[in-house]
Structures are given as structure tokens and as C-alpha cells.
Design a protein around this motif. Sequence first.
Motif, PDB file in Angstrom:
ATOM      1  N   TYR A   1       0.814  -1.227   0.000  1.00  0.00           N
ATOM      2  CA  TYR A   1       0.000   0.000   0.000  1.00  0.00           C
ATOM      3  C   TYR A   1       0.845   1.275   0.000  1.00  0.00           C
ATOM      4  CZ  TYR A   1      -3.983  -3.034   0.697  1.00  0.00           C
ATOM      5  OH  TYR A   1      -4.952  -4.016   0.511  1.00  0.00           O
ATOM      6  N   GLY A   2       2.110   1.155  -0.354  1.00  0.00           N
ATOM      7  CA  GLY A   2       2.948   2.343  -0.498  1.00  0.00           C
ATOM      8  C   GLY A   2       3.287   3.023   0.810  1.00  0.00           C
ATOM      9  N   LEU A   3       3.290   2.263   1.904  1.00  0.00           N
ATOM     10  CA  LEU A   3       3.471   2.860   3.228  1.00  0.00           C
ATOM     11  C   LEU A   3       4.891   2.703   3.768  1.00  0.00           C
ATOM     12  CD1 LEU A   3       0.061   1.817   4.819  1.00  0.00           C
ATOM     13  CD2 LEU A   3       0.644   3.923   3.599  1.00  0.00           C
ATOM     14  N   THR A   4       5.780   2.126   2.989  1.00  0.00           N
ATOM     15  CA  THR A   4       7.193   2.123   3.359  1.00  0.00           C
ATOM     16  C   THR A   4       7.863   3.342   2.717  1.00  0.00           C
ATOM     17  OG1 THR A   4       7.652   0.708   1.451  1.00  0.00           O
ATOM     18  CG2 THR A   4       7.334  -0.376   3.576  1.00  0.00           C
ATOM     19  N   GLY A   5       9.101   3.609   3.123  1.00  0.00           N
ATOM     20  CA  GLY A   5       9.847   4.685   2.476  1.00  0.00           C
ATOM     21  C   GLY A   5      10.304   5.754   3.438  1.00  0.00           C
ATOM     22  N   LYS A   6      10.743   6.862   2.879  1.00  0.00           N
ATOM     23  CA  LYS A   6      11.243   7.985   3.674  1.00  0.00           C
ATOM     24  C   LYS A   6      10.177   8.434   4.676  1.00  0.00           C
ATOM     25  CE  LYS A   6      13.278  12.597   3.118  1.00  0.00           C
ATOM     26  NZ  LYS A   6      12.378  13.373   3.966  1.00  0.00           N
ATOM     27  N   ASN A   7      10.609   8.616   5.929  1.00  0.00           N
ATOM     28  CA  ASN A   7       9.739   9.046   7.027  1.00  0.00           C
ATOM     29  C   ASN A   7       8.660   8.015   7.379  1.00  0.00           C
ATOM     30  OD1 ASN A   7      11.253  11.369   7.191  1.00  0.00           O
ATOM     31  ND2 ASN A   7       9.759  12.668   6.146  1.00  0.00           N
TER      32      ASN A   7
END
Length: 439
Positions: free
Chosen positions: A265-271
Motif C-alpha cells: 500500500y505504499g506505506l514504506t519509504g522515507k519518514n
Amino acid sequence: MMSEQKSLKAIRGNFLDIVKTVEQPEEIESHLRFIEDGLMLVRSGKVEWFGLWEEGKHLIPEGIRVRDYSGKMIVPGFIDTHIHYPQSEMVGAYGEQLLEWLNKHTFPAERRYNDIEYAREMSAFFIKQLLRNGTTTALVFGTVHPESVDALFEAAHNINMRMIAGKVMMDRNAPDYLLDTAETSYTQSKALIERWHRNGRLLYAITPRFAPTSTPEQLAMAQRLREEYPDTYLHTHLCENKDEIAWVKSLYPDRKNYLDVYHHYGLTGKNSVFAHCVHLEEQEWDCLRDSGSSIAFCPTSNLYLGSGLFNLKKAWHKQIKVGMGTDIGAGTTFNMLQTLNEAYKVMQLQGWRMSAYEAFYLATLGGAKALGLDDIIGNFNVGKEADFVVLEPTATPLQQLRYDNSVTLMDKLFVMMTLGDDRSIYRTYVDGQLVYERT
């Protein structure tokens, strides 16, 4: 000219910080800065000058009082990368592991936070506890109620405290009185983001509690928020407890592992900050690294709930950003010194001796890096925001005895870390302003 002078503060004492972020713990000592008799000039909440007292004292205008903390240790404000403010009132709840603990203790405690006056009362208590323990920045869970976030941000805004927080998103597998829906979680979070994100020093975190309490539809709404507000944070839990992990796999059978639910669901990454990460699969370690996500290491909570031992050594090896979290209320202390003490023990059980330098890095500049804030907080570089703590290394008779017998700076820091508590916090400054003093 007078108003400019009034905004200037001169701080004298022994200063300790780490001048730059690092990739491995053995690099920390080479970037450690210790000034035995130093001066910091603070203007309008920012570090204006920093260095040796003898080199800077002529810069202090006539009539400016020097706040002299000679004999004390001044460090950057502590950064707590995972904490639940509504759980302050249930710290030390007895006898359960994670899932039973949530149902028996946590959910009932969070019920009252739809009452804005109650939320304000508890927000005030919570922030006082942070400050008396030297914490100047925190990443915080509210409850499912928007009122809980409004109250916390109001209290932090009053003292211009850097605070990151969000409304819990939770639309299943919890009591009816704590459930929202996919749609209301989106609309309420959106309204809070519009009201508070980048309002002064406040930042918003999109906050699904954890995968078991969110439907796919709600996680899709979290993704939508992240896409609409890409500079917000994502704050949730990951791989804390083995029963929890099995539950996630039964709820999301199409996903490769627990982290893949969030990643899908695109919830990983920067911040994106994931608390605990005690039982990660190799693919999850790699996904955290490759996506630039961060981990909050919560030793007192992991020990208290019997969750397991976080592998900090592997996180360093994988070059994944890590900060320290007290995780009140499964965690048992607001105090970062005590939290570092427990982190040392967690690592000892795994054959890794965490140095005092590594510990202080994780609690300051390393925590700032984990939150993507190392360009503005975490050390005393000129231009940084002036959040700092004055520590009393000899706050108790035992600390005095051990301090007298300590030879190196490392020894003195390690004694403070293992024997220190809130009595070691002499003063706390936020945005250059004194906000707590030990009486």
C-alpha cells in the motif's frame, strides 16, 4: 537592538554531541565532540555560535546573563521515536503479552479520549513527563479520536515543541467504541493534516495502528493520504510478537510477509517509522533498507511484554536507520537514560556490547536521522534548532561515587546511562526556552 539582545541566550558548560550521522557504530567516536568548557549562543530558538568559552565569550553583549552550567553535561535533546501518550495512565499493567494486553488494558484506557477536556488534561501530563525526562522531540500515537490529536498538538504548540503525531486508524478487530471506518479515517486524518502539519514545529504522522486492525480498504486510504501529503510521516507497528505475525499472515494471505502488507500500500519509504521489528524475515530487513524506512527500537516494551530481542547489530549491518523508543505504556519509563540502559542489556543477551557513544547517538542524532530531521535537530551545529538537556552526572550518592571512580568520558557516560533517571535531568530547553528545571 534591545529586543534582539533579549532573544539571545548564552549557555556555558560541558557540551557533548556527535557532529554528523554515521553508517556504522565504530565511526561514532571519531565524530564525537566534547567541549569541557564551552559556550553556546542561542537566538530565536537557533544555535547562533558554538565553541570554546575562551574563544566565544567576547561575543556576548554587555548585559546578557550567562547561564552557567559548569560541572554539568549539556547534550542535545533526547528524541523518542515511538510512544503512545494515551497509555501514560496504564504503564505497568500486569501480566499479558501483546494481543491480550491490548484487549485487557490498552483499548479500555483509550476510550475516554473523545472528550477534549480529558485529552487536554492527559496531554499536559504527558508533555510534562517528556520534559522532566529530557525528551524534546517525540513521534506519538494518539487514539482513534481526532480530539486526542488536537489536544496533544495544542499543548506542544504552546511551547513550540517539535512533535510528530497522528490519529489512529482502526476499522476492525477492536471494540466498537474505538472503531472508525476507512472513509472517516481518511476524512478525519486529512482535516488534522490540514490543521496541524507544519504548523510551527508540528508534523503529522499517518497512523494505522497495525495491520490486524485495518482492512485493506483502510490501508488504501492511508496510501491515498500519503500520496496527497508526501511529506507526512507513516507510523505503525511491525513484527513485535509471533502471534501477531501469524495473525497478519491469516488476514493478508496474498502478501509475502508482514512488512509486505504495508509495502503493497505504499506505506514504506522515507519518514516511515516501524516500531519493534523484533521478528523480521530476511526479505523484510531488505525491504526496510531498500525503501529507506526506519525502525524504532523499544527495549523496555519488548522485555516487558516478552516480545523478544531486537537485533540492533543486524540493523547496523543492513544500514537501516534506527531510533530509540520508550513505547509508553508497554514501555515502563519515559526516561531515555533508563531506556538506553535496557537497550544495553538487550544487546548483551545477543553478544553485542553497545557503547555509551552508540547509545547517545541513537538517542540524539541517530534518532533525528531516523525521523529525517538530522538537518535541523540532533546536535549543536550552527543553525540547528536549540533543543537541549542539562544533565547532572552526580544526581545521586551512587552516581557521585561511580563518577569519582570514572576515568574516561566513555566511563562517565556509561555510568550516567546505567544509573541515571529523571533525577539526572537538571534542565530541559525547547526552542531555546527553559521548559523544565529540577527542583
